[in-house]
Design a protein around this motif. Structure first.
Motif, PDB file in Angstrom:
ATOM      1  N   GLN A 172      -5.676 -24.529   7.747  1.00 10.51           N
ATOM      2  CA  GLN A 172      -5.018 -25.013   6.557  1.00 10.51           C
ATOM      3  C   GLN A 172      -4.076 -24.180   6.201  1.00 10.51           C
ATOM      4  O   GLN A 172      -2.996 -24.657   5.712  1.00 10.51           O
ATOM      5  CB  GLN A 172      -6.226 -24.960   5.379  1.00 10.51           C
ATOM      6  CG  GLN A 172      -5.655 -25.572   3.982  1.00 10.51           C
ATOM      7  CD  GLN A 172      -6.895 -25.357   3.022  1.00 10.51           C
ATOM      8  OE1 GLN A 172      -7.917 -26.242   3.077  1.00 10.51           O
ATOM      9  NE2 GLN A 172      -6.542 -24.830   1.752  1.00 10.51           N
ATOM     10  N   LEU A 195      -0.689 -25.160   7.874  1.00 11.40           N
ATOM     11  CA  LEU A 195      -0.069 -26.558   7.129  1.00 11.40           C
ATOM     12  C   LEU A 195       0.412 -25.861   5.874  1.00 11.40           C
ATOM     13  O   LEU A 195       1.604 -26.272   5.773  1.00 11.40           O
ATOM     14  CB  LEU A 195      -1.185 -27.473   6.732  1.00 11.40           C
ATOM     15  CG  LEU A 195      -2.051 -28.086   8.147  1.00 11.40           C
ATOM     16  CD1 LEU A 195      -2.701 -29.178   7.596  1.00 11.40           C
ATOM     17  CD2 LEU A 195      -0.699 -28.579   9.068  1.00 11.40           C
ATOM     18  N   SER A 207       2.213 -25.643  -0.156  1.00 11.43           N
ATOM     19  CA  SER A 207       1.099 -25.477  -0.646  1.00 11.43           C
ATOM     20  C   SER A 207       1.326 -27.038  -1.820  1.00 11.43           C
ATOM     21  O   SER A 207       0.374 -27.624  -1.785  1.00 11.43           O
ATOM     22  CB  SER A 207       0.361 -24.513  -1.421  1.00 11.43           C
ATOM     23  OG  SER A 207       1.368 -24.184  -2.486  1.00 11.43           O
ATOM     24  N   LEU A 225       0.549 -30.194   0.119  1.00 17.31           N
ATOM     25  CA  LEU A 225      -0.779 -30.344   0.344  1.00 17.31           C
ATOM     26  C   LEU A 225      -1.656 -30.757  -0.799  1.00 17.31           C
ATOM     27  O   LEU A 225      -2.506 -31.484  -0.900  1.00 17.31           O
ATOM     28  CB  LEU A 225      -1.435 -29.087   1.157  1.00 17.31           C
ATOM     29  CG  LEU A 225      -0.780 -28.880   2.425  1.00 17.31           C
ATOM     30  CD1 LEU A 225      -1.466 -27.538   3.084  1.00 17.31           C
ATOM     31  CD2 LEU A 225      -0.978 -29.979   3.381  1.00 17.31           C
ATOM     32  N   THR A 241      -3.594 -34.265  -1.194  1.00 18.84           N
ATOM     33  CA  THR A 241      -4.985 -33.984  -1.021  1.00 18.84           C
ATOM     34  C   THR A 241      -5.771 -34.370  -2.109  1.00 18.84           C
ATOM     35  O   THR A 241      -7.216 -34.580  -2.313  1.00 18.84           O
ATOM     36  CB  THR A 241      -5.538 -32.739  -0.214  1.00 18.84           C
ATOM     37  OG1 THR A 241      -4.957 -31.720  -0.961  1.00 18.84           O
ATOM     38  CG2 THR A 241      -4.838 -32.802   1.080  1.00 18.84           C
ATOM     39  N   ILE A 250      -5.787 -27.885  -3.667  1.00 21.70           N
ATOM     40  CA  ILE A 250      -5.885 -28.321  -2.114  1.00 21.70           C
ATOM     41  C   ILE A 250      -7.259 -28.733  -2.113  1.00 21.70           C
ATOM     42  O   ILE A 250      -8.140 -27.829  -2.214  1.00 21.70           O
ATOM     43  CB  ILE A 250      -5.334 -27.405  -1.233  1.00 21.70           C
ATOM     44  CG1 ILE A 250      -3.995 -27.324  -1.428  1.00 21.70           C
ATOM     45  CG2 ILE A 250      -5.688 -28.067   0.214  1.00 21.70           C
ATOM     46  CD1 ILE A 250      -3.285 -26.040  -0.589  1.00 21.70           C
ATOM     47  N   ALA A 285      -9.789 -28.933   0.520  1.00 16.50           N
ATOM     48  CA  ALA A 285     -10.167 -28.442   2.018  1.00 16.50           C
ATOM     49  C   ALA A 285     -10.810 -29.588   2.718  1.00 16.50           C
ATOM     50  O   ALA A 285     -10.638 -29.429   4.120  1.00 16.50           O
ATOM     51  CB  ALA A 285     -10.656 -27.117   1.776  1.00 16.50           C
ATOM     52  N   VAL A 298      -8.037 -31.967   4.241  1.00 18.84           N
ATOM     53  CA  VAL A 298      -7.366 -31.178   5.031  1.00 18.84           C
ATOM     54  C   VAL A 298      -7.860 -30.888   6.306  1.00 18.84           C
ATOM     55  O   VAL A 298      -7.443 -31.213   7.339  1.00 18.84           O
ATOM     56  CB  VAL A 298      -6.807 -29.838   4.511  1.00 18.84           C
ATOM     57  CG1 VAL A 298      -6.102 -29.007   5.468  1.00 18.84           C
ATOM     58  CG2 VAL A 298      -5.857 -29.947   3.171  1.00 18.84           C
ATOM     59  N   ILE A 317      -6.896 -32.253   9.886  1.00 19.10           N
ATOM     60  CA  ILE A 317      -6.705 -31.462  11.071  1.00 19.10           C
ATOM     61  C   ILE A 317      -7.577 -31.804  12.371  1.00 19.10           C
ATOM     62  O   ILE A 317      -7.035 -31.853  13.429  1.00 19.10           O
ATOM     63  CB  ILE A 317      -6.743 -29.978  10.627  1.00 19.10           C
ATOM     64  CG1 ILE A 317      -5.836 -29.377   9.773  1.00 19.10           C
ATOM     65  CG2 ILE A 317      -6.923 -28.931  11.998  1.00 19.10           C
ATOM     66  CD1 ILE A 317      -6.018 -28.106   9.048  1.00 19.10           C
ATOM     67  N   ALA A 332      -1.195 -33.752  12.024  1.00 18.83           N
ATOM     68  CA  ALA A 332      -2.186 -33.658  10.695  1.00 18.83           C
ATOM     69  C   ALA A 332      -1.376 -34.090   9.783  1.00 18.83           C
ATOM     70  O   ALA A 332      -1.950 -34.667   8.634  1.00 18.83           O
ATOM     71  CB  ALA A 332      -2.586 -32.220  10.607  1.00 18.83           C
ATOM     72  N   ARG A 333      -0.067 -33.562   9.452  1.00 18.80           N
ATOM     73  CA  ARG A 333       0.574 -33.871   8.227  1.00 18.80           C
ATOM     74  C   ARG A 333       0.581 -35.554   8.169  1.00 18.80           C
ATOM     75  O   ARG A 333       0.557 -36.030   6.901  1.00 18.80           O
ATOM     76  CB  ARG A 333       2.000 -33.177   8.081  1.00 18.80           C
ATOM     77  CG  ARG A 333       2.983 -33.531   7.218  1.00 18.80           C
ATOM     78  CD  ARG A 333       4.170 -32.919   7.276  1.00 18.80           C
ATOM     79  NE  ARG A 333       4.986 -32.972   6.185  1.00 18.80           N
ATOM     80  CZ  ARG A 333       6.240 -32.625   6.243  1.00 18.80           C
ATOM     81  NH1 ARG A 333       6.877 -32.314   7.087  1.00 18.80           N
ATOM     82  NH2 ARG A 333       6.925 -32.538   5.011  1.00 18.80           N
ATOM     83  N   LEU A 340      -2.203 -37.041   6.836  1.00 18.76           N
ATOM     84  CA  LEU A 340      -2.516 -36.767   5.363  1.00 18.76           C
ATOM     85  C   LEU A 340      -1.647 -37.680   4.703  1.00 18.76           C
ATOM     86  O   LEU A 340      -2.097 -38.377   3.723  1.00 18.76           O
ATOM     87  CB  LEU A 340      -2.006 -35.388   4.956  1.00 18.76           C
ATOM     88  CG  LEU A 340      -2.944 -34.195   5.343  1.00 18.76           C
ATOM     89  CD1 LEU A 340      -2.383 -33.019   5.117  1.00 18.76           C
ATOM     90  CD2 LEU A 340      -4.406 -34.511   4.602  1.00 18.76           C
TER      91      LEU A 340
END
Length: 143
Positions: free
Chosen positions: A6, A9, A15, A18, A22, A32, A34, A37, A41, A75-76, A79
């Protein structure tokens, strides 16, 4: 072994991004999540592993530095989901990451993975298997 955290990222994308992607409970978004995320990931790492498994024994240890931005971009994209527009940098980075993983899979790109390359198929002899012959010189004798 995790390829991206995390914190990776946060360092790459900030931040604020994210939090916006999220936090599904607070309005306006303030923290965020978690869990979200970690799921993004994990999905990204599984995609990367599916390509690298053709050439390398998994998990890679140590994780090559070149792999971190690739998995981070996937991963981005995970999201963003459907919010990632086809003309956006997020989508282009995702497509570039997949193309790079395809190059790893085909052997065009070689990773520094401490000699953990998986066994490569070697060229061998062609073997043919067929049933016994029905008509032979001896079985046709006299015809």
């Amino acid at each position: 072994m995790a390829y991206v955290t995390q914190q990776n990222l946060i360092d790459r994308f900030g931040s604020t991004e994210l939090i916006q992607l999220t936090d599904r409970t607070n309005m306006p978004a303030t923290t965020i999540d978690a869990t979200v995320v970690a799921a993004a990931i994990s999905d990204a790492e599984n995609v990367a592993d599916s390509y690298m498994a053709k050439r390398y024994a998994l998990p890679l240890s140590p994780v090559p530095d070149v792999l971190v931005p690739v998995v981070a971009n996937i991963a981005r994209y995970n999201l963003y989901g459907e919010r990632a527009e086809k003309e956006s940098a997020i989508y282009r980075n995702y497509k570039d990451a997949i193309a790079w993983l395809k190059d790893v899979s085909s052997g065009t790109v070689q990773l520094e993975a401490d000699g953990v390359a998986a066994d490569q198929p070697t060229s061998g002899q062609v073997q043919v298997s067929a049933p016994e012959r029905v008509f032979t010189r001896d079985s046709l004798k006299g015809y």
